[in-house]
Design a protein around this motif. Sequence first.
Motif, PDB file in Angstrom:
ATOM      1  N   GLY A   1      74.045 100.780 -50.737  1.00 25.05           N
ATOM      2  CA  GLY A   1      73.539 101.628 -49.660  1.00 25.05           C
ATOM      3  C   GLY A   1      72.023 101.682 -49.576  1.00 25.05           C
ATOM      4  N   VAL A   2      71.332 101.111 -50.570  1.00 29.35           N
ATOM      5  CA  VAL A   2      69.859 101.212 -50.586  1.00 29.35           C
ATOM      6  C   VAL A   2      69.222  99.850 -50.304  1.00 29.35           C
ATOM      7  CG1 VAL A   2      67.831 101.845 -51.960  1.00 29.35           C
ATOM      8  CG2 VAL A   2      69.961 103.147 -52.198  1.00 29.35           C
ATOM      9  N   GLY A   3      69.541  98.864 -51.147  1.00 29.74           N
ATOM     10  CA  GLY A   3      68.965  97.528 -50.942  1.00 29.74           C
ATOM     11  C   GLY A   3      68.848  96.766 -52.245  1.00 29.74           C
ATOM     12  N   GLY A   4      68.242  95.586 -52.178  1.00 27.23           N
ATOM     13  CA  GLY A   4      68.057  94.733 -53.349  1.00 27.23           C
ATOM     14  C   GLY A   4      67.262  95.446 -54.421  1.00 27.23           C
ATOM     15  N   ALA A   5      67.579  95.159 -55.685  1.00 30.57           N
ATOM     16  CA  ALA A   5      66.876  95.826 -56.782  1.00 30.57           C
ATOM     17  C   ALA A   5      66.579  94.826 -57.884  1.00 30.57           C
ATOM     18  CB  ALA A   5      67.729  96.970 -57.333  1.00 30.57           C
ATOM     19  N   VAL A   6      65.444  95.041 -58.548  1.00 30.52           N
ATOM     20  CA  VAL A   6      65.079  94.244 -59.727  1.00 30.52           C
ATOM     21  C   VAL A   6      64.998  95.233 -60.882  1.00 30.52           C
ATOM     22  CG1 VAL A   6      63.304  92.814 -60.759  1.00 30.52           C
ATOM     23  CG2 VAL A   6      63.800  92.576 -58.326  1.00 30.52           C
ATOM     24  N   SER A  39      66.156  86.734 -51.512  1.00 27.34           N
ATOM     25  CA  SER A  39      66.797  87.885 -50.887  1.00 27.34           C
ATOM     26  C   SER A  39      67.940  87.445 -49.992  1.00 27.34           C
ATOM     27  CB  SER A  39      65.742  88.628 -50.064  1.00 27.34           C
ATOM     28  OG  SER A  39      66.368  89.578 -49.257  1.00 27.34           O
ATOM     29  N   GLN A  40      69.093  88.066 -50.208  1.00 26.35           N
ATOM     30  CA  GLN A  40      70.248  87.800 -49.337  1.00 26.35           C
ATOM     31  C   GLN A  40      70.212  88.807 -48.204  1.00 26.35           C
ATOM     32  OE1 GLN A  40      73.353  88.015 -52.461  1.00 26.35           O
ATOM     33  NE2 GLN A  40      73.737  85.862 -51.986  1.00 26.35           N
ATOM     34  N   LEU A  41      70.021  88.290 -47.001  1.00 23.67           N
ATOM     35  CA  LEU A  41      69.925  89.157 -45.820  1.00 23.67           C
ATOM     36  C   LEU A  41      71.282  89.216 -45.135  1.00 23.67           C
ATOM     37  CD1 LEU A  41      66.618  87.519 -44.654  1.00 23.67           C
ATOM     38  CD2 LEU A  41      66.805  89.881 -45.384  1.00 23.67           C
ATOM     39  N   SER A  42      71.556  90.335 -44.468  1.00 19.84           N
ATOM     40  CA  SER A  42      72.847  90.442 -43.771  1.00 19.84           C
ATOM     41  C   SER A  42      72.776  89.757 -42.417  1.00 19.84           C
ATOM     42  CB  SER A  42      73.220  91.906 -43.550  1.00 19.84           C
ATOM     43  OG  SER A  42      73.006  92.627 -44.718  1.00 19.84           O
ATOM     44  N   HIS A  43      71.582  89.731 -41.801  1.00 21.86           N
ATOM     45  CA  HIS A  43      71.455  89.294 -40.407  1.00 21.86           C
ATOM     46  C   HIS A  43      70.855  87.895 -40.255  1.00 21.86           C
ATOM     47  CE1 HIS A  43      67.798  91.234 -41.807  1.00 21.86           C
ATOM     48  NE2 HIS A  43      67.140  90.452 -40.979  1.00 21.86           N
ATOM     49  N   ALA A  75      67.354  97.146 -44.841  1.00 23.48           N
ATOM     50  CA  ALA A  75      67.144  96.611 -43.492  1.00 23.48           C
ATOM     51  C   ALA A  75      65.986  95.605 -43.462  1.00 23.48           C
ATOM     52  CB  ALA A  75      66.875  97.746 -42.526  1.00 23.48           C
ATOM     53  N   ARG A  76      64.952  95.874 -44.246  1.00 23.34           N
ATOM     54  CA  ARG A  76      63.746  95.047 -44.191  1.00 23.34           C
ATOM     55  C   ARG A  76      63.776  93.887 -45.184  1.00 23.34           C
ATOM     56  NH1 ARG A  76      58.047  95.852 -44.236  1.00 23.34           N
ATOM     57  NH2 ARG A  76      58.024  96.496 -46.392  1.00 23.34           N
ATOM     58  N   ASN A  77      64.219  94.187 -46.431  1.00 25.69           N
ATOM     59  CA  ASN A  77      64.079  93.207 -47.516  1.00 25.69           C
ATOM     60  C   ASN A  77      65.390  92.567 -47.952  1.00 25.69           C
ATOM     61  OD1 ASN A  77      62.020  95.733 -48.849  1.00 25.69           O
ATOM     62  ND2 ASN A  77      61.226  93.924 -47.836  1.00 25.69           N
ATOM     63  N   GLY A  78      66.499  92.985 -47.357  1.00 24.89           N
ATOM     64  CA  GLY A  78      67.752  92.323 -47.681  1.00 24.89           C
ATOM     65  C   GLY A  78      68.703  93.183 -48.481  1.00 24.89           C
ATOM     66  N   ARG A  79      69.998  92.787 -48.468  1.00 26.12           N
ATOM     67  CA  ARG A  79      71.031  93.624 -49.089  1.00 26.12           C
ATOM     68  C   ARG A  79      71.156  93.388 -50.583  1.00 26.12           C
ATOM     69  NH1 ARG A  79      75.208  91.600 -50.967  1.00 26.12           N
ATOM     70  NH2 ARG A  79      75.590  89.402 -50.619  1.00 26.12           N
TER      71      ARG A  79
END
Length: 467
Positions: free
Chosen positions: A172-177, A224-228, A200-204
């Motif tokens: 629900g937040v986004g990619g994380a390292v 980064s794996q993007l949804s769009h 939304a900006r940096n990918g799922r």
Amino acid sequence: MDIREGVNSREDFLRPRCHFMPAANWMNDPNGVIHWDGRYHLFFQYNPDGAWHGNMHWGHAVSDDLVHWRELPIAIAPTPNSPDQGGVFSGCMVDDGGVPTAIYTGVNDDYSRQVQCLATGNDDLTKWVKHPCNPIIGCAPPELGQTRDFRDPFVWRGDDCWYLLLASHIVGVGGAVLLYRSRDLLDWQYLHPLFVGDKARNGRNFECPNFFPLGDKWVLIVSSQLSHAPSTTLYFVGRFEDERFVPESEGVYDAGYSYASLCSEDEQGRRLIYSWIREGRSVAKQRESGWTGVQAIPRQLWLDERKRLCSRPVPELEALRGPHCHFDAGEVGHDDLPLGGFALDIEVEFAVAGGICGLEMARSESGWEKLAVLYDQSTETLQIRRQYDHDDPELDAAPQGMSHRLDAGENLRLRMLFDGSVLEVIANDRSRITSRFYPGSAENATLRVINPASVGALDIWEMASIW
Ligand code: DQQ
């Protein structure tokens, strides 16, 4: 027959000849890149069964000059009934007091369990022993809300401990390292996320993180794996203070087929980046050809005065430059240039005075089929356009592009490496697009300039094969 025997033949003209590829089968991410005992070692995701993703091993190649590579036997294979029985996924390599040490992700058969493993190598990095304590990191922190994406360890030596990053995402937040710390490379303590992106900006989801000092800053690179949109590689520049990353600026490392980049420092202190170049043709075509995936020419990284991430192919590549032609301003016309074909290194400078300028490569006789690299000053975009004479709906022919703003008084400088079906484009060292182009025939393949009046200088070299 070794598929590479035909590498310079017309039948194989789509197969790159200056870029590293294994003799056959599937290759993806660079892994464990290291300059060891004076030689460059490249490990890579490799499927010995064929040209599709599956049964991942660490393939291995070695080079004295980052250009000519020799493929060696597989380095690390999955072990049945062990944490990596479903595949030896991506990872890195460190020098642990003289012991080459690979840290990688082991997966189960359906990839739903991803754990981190360690193996140590012999002097020439050809024989690897997996540690009996594997997995050294067995489960993802609960705050992620998922356990499936938890991979691609990147390790570096801090002042008095080792650090390790893992790529993942927070639901629900986004990619994380994620940042870990250890004294002995075996017992790891989870600290906190080093960086969390905006979905939304940096990918799922993030993959293949890198983190290293460059000049007076620290650079984080993630795939980064993007949804769009297709997956891409991002970078963030900032400070590393009290085990926290403070990003100050960001950019796209490459707006094309380059992915899963892995960086390391060589014995000369150069920060090098290796990347996998994906395919833009159907899975069936990849299987049929028997090869898939290419390694980008290694590039050296630096930050410019505005802290933009700059890169240039290693100068060692210039040893492959053969027949050459040079043009100064006013010397280029609208006709085909005297050199062409499928193995070119091109440097061109345009005095951009409005409108569009660029180059067309691999032009067919009809003039319709071409691979065009353009700069549009009105939109300040670097673009790639692909047109084919043959009709293959499964070929990716989508326009490619990225924003590229010239500094005040700056000319457009393009470096282009065109090699079989691969094109690497770098604009003013700091904007990059990698492309793939699959014409139906090797006939013609000429080169023309778009807006020749704007050319300040143009150099073209035909490149020799590395095999
Ligand atoms: N490829 C590997 C993974 C990684 C992905 C599997 C990136 O470890 O996340 O082949 O291309």
